[in-house]
Scaffold this motif. Structure first.
Motif, mmCIF file in Angstrom:
data_model
loop_
_atom_site.group_PDB
_atom_site.id
_atom_site.type_symbol
_atom_site.label_atom_id
_atom_site.label_comp_id
_atom_site.label_asym_id
_atom_site.label_seq_id
_atom_site.Cartn_x
_atom_site.Cartn_y
_atom_site.Cartn_z
ATOM 1 N N ALA A 384 23.997 140.185 -31.458
ATOM 2 C CA ALA A 384 22.588 140.599 -31.396
ATOM 3 C C ALA A 384 21.699 139.643 -32.199
ATOM 4 O O ALA A 384 20.475 139.718 -32.105
ATOM 5 C CB ALA A 384 22.435 142.025 -31.934
ATOM 6 N N ALA A 385 22.329 138.729 -32.961
ATOM 7 C CA ALA A 385 21.601 137.737 -33.777
ATOM 8 C C ALA A 385 20.588 138.421 -34.696
ATOM 9 O O ALA A 385 19.391 138.160 -34.637
ATOM 10 C CB ALA A 385 20.925 136.685 -32.897
ATOM 11 N N VAL A 386 21.093 139.306 -35.528
ATOM 12 C CA VAL A 386 20.218 140.026 -36.461
ATOM 13 C C VAL A 386 20.497 139.530 -37.885
ATOM 14 O O VAL A 386 21.610 139.657 -38.388
ATOM 15 C CB VAL A 386 20.443 141.550 -36.367
ATOM 16 N N LYS A 387 19.474 138.986 -38.501
ATOM 17 C CA LYS A 387 19.623 138.407 -39.820
ATOM 18 C C LYS A 387 19.708 139.489 -40.903
ATOM 19 O O LYS A 387 19.098 140.549 -40.771
ATOM 20 C CB LYS A 387 18.418 137.498 -40.113
ATOM 21 N N GLN A 415 19.784 132.803 -33.591
ATOM 22 C CA GLN A 415 18.843 132.750 -34.713
ATOM 23 C C GLN A 415 19.512 131.998 -35.859
ATOM 24 O O GLN A 415 20.729 132.088 -36.029
ATOM 25 C CB GLN A 415 18.493 134.172 -35.198
ATOM 26 N N GLY B 89 13.140 126.599 -38.741
ATOM 27 C CA GLY B 89 13.936 127.554 -37.946
ATOM 28 C C GLY B 89 13.769 128.972 -38.469
ATOM 29 O O GLY B 89 13.653 129.937 -37.701
ATOM 30 N N SER B 93 12.082 132.352 -36.691
ATOM 31 C CA SER B 93 12.745 133.646 -36.477
ATOM 32 C C SER B 93 11.834 134.825 -36.810
ATOM 33 O O SER B 93 12.176 135.975 -36.517
ATOM 34 C CB SER B 93 14.035 133.716 -37.304
ATOM 35 N N ARG B 96 10.952 137.532 -34.025
ATOM 36 C CA ARG B 96 11.765 138.724 -33.788
ATOM 37 C C ARG B 96 11.486 139.799 -34.841
ATOM 38 O O ARG B 96 11.414 140.981 -34.525
ATOM 39 C CB ARG B 96 13.237 138.301 -33.794
#
Lengths: 454, 146
Positions: A384-387, A415, B89, B93, B96
């Motif tokens: 899900a590319a959630v940081k 991400q 970068g 982000s 989101r």
């Protein structure tokens, strides 16, 4: 004995002993962001030469072996991941581990030389060079390859039949290890460039885990304790297990569960008072997880030119035009998709949303998934590319889409991870609806990896 | 005249050069931070039922942007193209993060959205200008920053 913990990424955070200045005190936190700090970390050289192989064979420590392995295998390689998976936690605990790691690196070289052309990232010139290496070092490389294959055969045997080998130990650890090994099996069936390092690391972690568990069922003279069978079928793993004392293996398994070792012991962020107060869902006995910091997010992989290109393309993505009556995809949100999103009828479907703090059931957020949260955080954060910085996670809500509801769907874009050089690769299915479109079916539930929830 | 696509805007921005773009990114980050500070102050005055979520958003956003600002400043000072690429970068982000948050209560939300969109374009232009896997690109970026 020193724990010899090493960082969870191929260049590792600075608690590593610096190979250039081994006397320099290791630092506790990740600080690659500082060029001043980075200059002490040896990065892989762009090219290898013949002497690299001899340096690998003659390396007298993991610190000496690590930069060589990075150079010859490449930062995203499977075998490098395997080395890290074993060395994370195993270094300083298993006697003879250096020879074992050298064997893995040499096997990686063997695979590069003998694998199909498409598998090798080496250019044709260095490929000729590699064939020269093979000519001169064939027996050593072939022996390493043979040993590695035997090890993998044994590993698969143990993972497929754990009760045969661990008896009572296995019974008490069944839930923890069954989850980990299920993921191991899943990842092996889903190979991709993006997660080669991660797959290798997981294999290495599993190998280490098996060795430590075997050490707990082998007695002082190296024989299996009563109730445990078939150790004789695992000569390579048992040899390593005999290099660990039972007490150390038990202490390591107990004190530092594998996931902690793998993530490098990142700390937690102290939440703002308001957020902390909100982190306890009403009428619930569990808590959301605090945000993590200073770690490579679980599921992150070393960056590659392909992932970089995918991120550049995502950032330039334009939102498709929405037909009349359909939800508009804001331009900004279009860049969070890894491919042009499609307008899809999701009516009647169940959707899942992982959250880090409670949301009003009628004011839920925009990003959802058609898949339930996986069992392990790595899979969720990676796909899900959630940081970490966005979402401490720990809970999820579900919603059922009303009939005829249309939403924008597509793969999540990659991400950048919290640590330079790493990327959350994305690729998992992502659903976008304007905020408040979906109404939660009920209160949040803890995610499967929120182990403190119960 | 047709509105340029995001890709066209990024290509156009790239022509300004890395140093000018990094400087713009610094300015935009400072404007974003100023707006977020105001949002935090406004969040404290909201009705109790809204206050918690609003403050959690503002405080988290401030923490994230502050970290990226510091890294950006450091990269500029040290003329470090890898650090600059990483920071760009990270700023990228934010699309989101903000896309999943609710700040409709904020009186200057339109201004915040404008600043953020501009910042995302500039960050994307910087990110696309530096290829950390290509030594020639890194060298050229280093020269552009000096």
């Amino acid at each position: 004995m020193a724990s010899g913990r090493i960082p969870s990424g191929p260049w590792g955070p600075s608690q590593f002993r610096d190979p250039v200045q081994p006397d320099r005190d290791p630092q506790r936190s990740f600080n690659w962001g500082s060029p001043a700090a980075r200059q002490h970390i040896q990065r892989p050289a762009p090219a290898t030469d013949f002497t690299s192989i001899w340096q690998i064979v003659r390396a007298d420590s993991w610190e000496a072996l690590k930069p060589l392995a990075l150079t010859v295998l490449g930062p995203e390689s499977h075998m490098l991941g395997f080395c890290f998976g074993v060395a994370e936690g195993g270094w300083g605990v298993i006697e003879g581990l250096l020879g074992f790691l050298q064997m893995i690196v040499l096997n990686g070289i063997y695979q590069k030389i003998h694998g199909p052309w498409g598998m090798s990232s080496w250019d044709p010139i260095s490929r000729w060079e590699s064939q020269a290496w093979d000519y001169l070092l064939h027996s050593r490389l072939e022996e390493a390859h043979r040993q590695f294959r035997q090890l993998m055969d044994e590993l698969h045997l143990v993972v497929s039949n754990p009760r045969e080998f661990f008896g009572n130990v296995w019974n008490s650890e069944v839930n923890e290890y069954s989850q980990k090994w299920k993921r191991y099996t899943w990842l092996l069936k889903h190979p991709s460039i993006a997660n080669e390092f991660q797959r290798g690391r997981l294999e290495g972690q599993t190998a280490l885990e098996v060795v430590l568990l075997l050490a707990t069922v082998i007695d002082g003279v190296g024989l299996a304790v009563k109730g445990v069978k078939a150790i004789g079928d695992l000569p390579a793993l048992a040899r390593l297990a005999r290099g660990v004392t039972k007490e150390e293996a038990e202490a390591l398994l107990k004190a530092r569960r594998f996931e902690d070792l793998r993530t490098g012991g990142g700390g937690t962020v102290e939440e703002p008072p308001v957020a902390a107060a909100r982190s306890k869902p009403a009428s619930s006995s569990w808590k959301f997880l605090p945000k993590q910091t200073g770690r490579i997010e679980p599921g992150a992989v070393p960056g590659t030119p392909e992932l970089k290109q995918a991120m550049v393309e995502a950032e330039a993505r334009t939102a498709p035009t929405a037909p009349d009556g359909s939800p508009v995809l804001p331009a900004r949100d279009a860049t969070t998709f890894g491919a042009t999103p499609k307008l899809t009828d999701i009516g009647g479907k169940k959707l899942y949303r992982v959250i880090g703090r409670a949301e009003e059931p009628t004011n839920t957020g925009s990003y959802w998934s058609l898949d339930p949260p996986p069992t392990i955080e790595d899979e969720w954060r990676g796909s899900a590319a959630v940081k970490d910085a966005w979402n401490g996670d720990g809970g999820y809500i579900t919603a059922t889409a009303p009939d005829g509801l249309k939403a924008w769907t597509g793969p999540a874009a990659p991400q950048p991870a919290a640590v330079e050089g790493y990327v959350l690769p994305g690729g998992g299915n992502q659903v976008y609806v304007p905020r408040g479109t979906l109404i939660a079916d009920g209160p949040p539930q803890p995610t499967p990896w929120n182990t403190g929830a119960k | 005249m047709a509105t340029p696509t995001k890709a066209e805007r990024i290509e156009s921005l790239k022509k300004q050069g890395l140093k000018a773009l990094a400087s713009q990114l610094e300015d935009l980050a400072a404007r974003l931070m100023s707006l977020l500070s105001q949002a935090d102050a406004e969040a404290r005055r909201l009705p109790v039922e809204q206050q918690e979520g609003a403050q959690a958003f503002a405080q988290t956003a401030i923490g994230i942007v502050r970290e990226y600002q510091n890294r950006l400043m450091q990269s500029m000072l040290e003329r470090d193209p890898k650090g600059l690429e990483w920071t760009a970068g990270q700023f990228g982000s934010l699309a989101r993060f903000f896309g999943d948050e609710d700040y409709r209560w904020f009186s200057r939300r339109d201004e915040l959205d404008n600043v953020l969109d501009h910042l995302l374009d500039v960050a994307a232009a910087i990110f696309a200008s530096i290829n950390t896997f290509d030594p020639a690109s890194l060298e050229s970026a280093r020269e552009a920053l000096s």
